[in-house]
Design an enzyme around this catalytic site. Structure first.
Site, mmCIF file in Angstrom:
data_model
loop_
_atom_site.group_PDB
_atom_site.id
_atom_site.type_symbol
_atom_site.label_atom_id
_atom_site.label_comp_id
_atom_site.label_asym_id
_atom_site.label_seq_id
_atom_site.Cartn_x
_atom_site.Cartn_y
_atom_site.Cartn_z
ATOM 1 N N ARG A 1 24.392 -17.860 8.005
ATOM 2 C CA ARG A 1 25.565 -18.550 7.467
ATOM 3 C C ARG A 1 25.114 -19.471 6.341
ATOM 4 N NH1 ARG A 1 25.367 -23.777 9.178
ATOM 5 N NH2 ARG A 1 24.261 -24.249 11.122
ATOM 6 N N HIS B 1 0.840 -1.206 0.000
ATOM 7 C CA HIS B 1 0.000 0.000 0.000
ATOM 8 C C HIS B 1 0.870 1.249 0.000
ATOM 9 C CE1 HIS B 1 -3.756 -2.215 0.795
ATOM 10 N NE2 HIS B 1 -2.979 -3.024 1.489
#
Length: 213
Positions: free
Chosen positions: A190, A113
């Site tokens: 990671r 929006h």
């Protein structure tokens, strides 16, 4: 251009358009019908999932309850598992690959929006008519991923193959393949490597064995 075509073009559209409301009402009613069925009414539930979505792959399963906004804008590959309370707000297309596991309370959203309140309330369309408008960005999820509980995937995000998304994450940006990512906002913690194999966790592996590829 029809309002649904505007969605796919990535431009502002009016969610209150009668044609769009009819698509959404159909999907909402079918979702509610699915949720009223028992888990052992498997054939009826599967038929509804094929009716709701643009594609629902062989071997995929949804625990329910479910909620699809448009339904037909979502394409789901084979062998996916969705735990309780899956919500897919698929204004823009949502594409999900194969062999994924999704924890409880998965939410995928595509609409965006306007930031300014006046623009969020009303804008002028191409005919000069005042309309409430928004736009939407597609979501793409690869294959062989695991999402923990309460993950939210935001508009425009692509998540690569073989990822693990930690519980409670809010994914606001792309996640590359073979990544463990978590947090609010979700960030790569990671890479996932062979060091993560259960072979290296004998106390959990017990008397079981890893299947060699």
């Amino acid at each position: 251009m029809r309002e649904e075509e505007k969605i796919f073009a990535g431009t502002l559209f009016c969610p209150g358009d009668p044609d769009l409301k009819a698509i959404k009402l159909r999907s909402h009613n079918l979702s509610q019908k699915f949720n009223s069925l028992r888990e052992d009414e498997a054939e009826e539930r599967m038929a509804l999932l094929h009716e709701i979505t643009g594609a629902f792959g062989a071997g995929s399963f949804m625990q329910g309850p479910i909620f699809f906004h448009y339904g037909r804008h979502t394409r789901i590959g084979a062998k996916n598992f969705f735990n309780y309370n899956t919500t897919i707000q698929d204004d823009a297309p949502v594409t999900i690959g194969e062999d994924n596991n999704f924890g409880p309370n998965l939410t995928i959203v595509t609409p965006v929006h306007p930031m300014l309140p006046d623009e969020r309330y009303l804008m002028l369309n191409e005919k000069g008519e005042e309309k409430h408008m928004c736009y939407a960005k597609p979501v793409n999820i690869g294959s062989h991923c695991w999402f923990g509980a309460n993950v939210t995937v935001c508009p425009g995000v692509t998540i690569g193959d073989n990822c693990v998304i930690g519980a409670g994450s809010v994914v606001t940006r792309d996640i590359p393949p073979m990544s463990f990512a978590a947090g609010v906002p979700c960030k790569v913690v990671r890479p996932i490597t062979e060091a993560d194999s259960m072979v290296n966790k004998p106390e959990i592996l017990g008397d079981n064995r890893v299947i060699k590829k």
